[in-house]
Design a protein around this motif. Structure first.
Motif, short mmCIF file in Angstrom:
data_model
loop_
_atom_site.label_atom_id
_atom_site.label_comp_id
_atom_site.label_asym_id
_atom_site.label_seq_id
_atom_site.Cartn_x
_atom_site.Cartn_y
_atom_site.Cartn_z
N ASP A 72 0.84 -1.20 0.00
CA ASP A 72 0.00 0.00 0.00
C ASP A 72 0.88 1.25 0.00
N ARG A 253 -2.35 7.54 3.43
CA ARG A 253 -3.38 6.60 2.95
C ARG A 253 -4.58 7.38 2.40
N GLY A 254 -4.88 7.15 1.12
CA GLY A 254 -6.07 7.76 0.53
C GLY A 254 -5.92 9.24 0.16
#
Ligand code: NAD
Length: 269
Positions: A72, A253-254
């Motif tokens: 990720d 993240r994101g």
């Protein structure tokens, strides 16, 4: 929530091994894999054994593209030219990249900024909370004092460090220059040798010490006539940089593509 998969390039290096340890200790994260230089003896070995974590059943690879596909977020503490290549891979994959490598030149910094149009990149010369707070203090202090106060930055690092002055020293210099409303490139005095003549008013000077196993120490001295302020940060373990890098990876993240700093991650702005 699924655990966040962290990939580490340069996983056999001093920071790489510390990143493996801190990732393994972080509840929200799991080690996705690690990559090294193709000629590194670590390639083909067990990743966990690299960091004294015991066997993880994951082999150290030499293909960073494969790591971007598995993870990720990828964390990179390697060397400037290598980090540029990894940023380009991150752009292709639209991935999260946390970049701690220092010593990048202007062209390499520009290449990172270009890659950040497609990748979410957090880049910082120093990922520790303490140094990022120090940068704020230095900027504010330089703003408050007049230019009759001479600014000198002293740093010491372990004997293996390859760039000088350290990326952190330069970032502290930038913070001081910003506080004074000048450009560091116009006032930086990075080396003094021989008959240098008197100090130029407004210069920001640097001094570099290298030795032993020092993780990193920086002092910004603001020296006036008859008085002096010294602002110092001492890292006693590389763990502080690794913890900051993991925090940055989780924060990213994101987030949309862009070039972010630890100020963004720590909410210091
Ligand atoms: P190191 O030399 O111990 O580790 C670098 C690793 O990168 C080595 O294991 C090397 O084999 C590996 N590498 C080289 N080419 C590679 C490739 N093509 N693919 C994958 N891996 C490759 O150095 P270090 O002390 O861990 O520091 C690394 C960098 O991180 C330096 O630029 C240092 O200044 C910087 N650093 C930044 C921070 C921060 O907080 N931002 C803190 C500490 C160190």
């Amino acid at each position: 929530m699924e655990r966040y998969r962290i990939g580490i390039v340069g996983c056999a290096g001093r920071m790489g091994r510390m990143l493996l340890k801190v990732t393994a200790e972080t509840q929200a994260c799991v080690i996705a894999g690690g990559a090294e230089a193709p000629d590194s003896p670590a390639v083909g070995q067990d990743l966990g054994a690299q960091a004294g974590l015991g066997e993880l059943g994951i082999t150290v690879g030499a293909d960073p593209a494969a790591l971007f596909a598995q993870a990720d977020a990828v964390i990179d503490f390697t060397a400037p030219a290598i980090s540029v290549r990894h940023a380009e891979l991150a752009a292709k994959a639209g991935a999260v990249l946390v970049l701690g490598t220092t010593g990048l030149d202007k062209d390499q910094d520009a290449a990172i900024a270009r890659a950040a149009r497609q990748a979410t990149i957090v880049q910082a010369a120093n990922m520790s909370l303490g140094v990022n707070v120090l940068m704020e203090l230095v900027e504010r202090t330089a703003r408050m004092l007049d230019p009759d106060f001479d600014i000198e930055i002293v740093e010491i690092h372990h004997r293996y460090k390859i760039d000088a002055p350290s990326g952190t020293a330069l970032a502290l210099g930038k913070a001081a220059a910003k506080g004074r409303g000048v450009d560091l490139d116009d006032v930086a005095q990075k080396v003094r040798d021989g008959i240098t003549g008197p100090r130029r008013r407004g210069d920001i000077g640097f001094a570099t010490l290298r030795g032993g196993d020092v993780a990193g120490e920086h002092t910004v001295a603001l020296v006036g006539d008859g008085e002096r302020i010294e602002l110092t940060h001492r890292a006693t373990t590389r763990e502080v940089f690794a913890r900051g890098a993991i925090k940055a990876a989780l924060w990213a993240r994101g987030k949309p593509p862009g070039l972010y700093s630890m100020r963004d991650v720590l909410g210091l702005d």
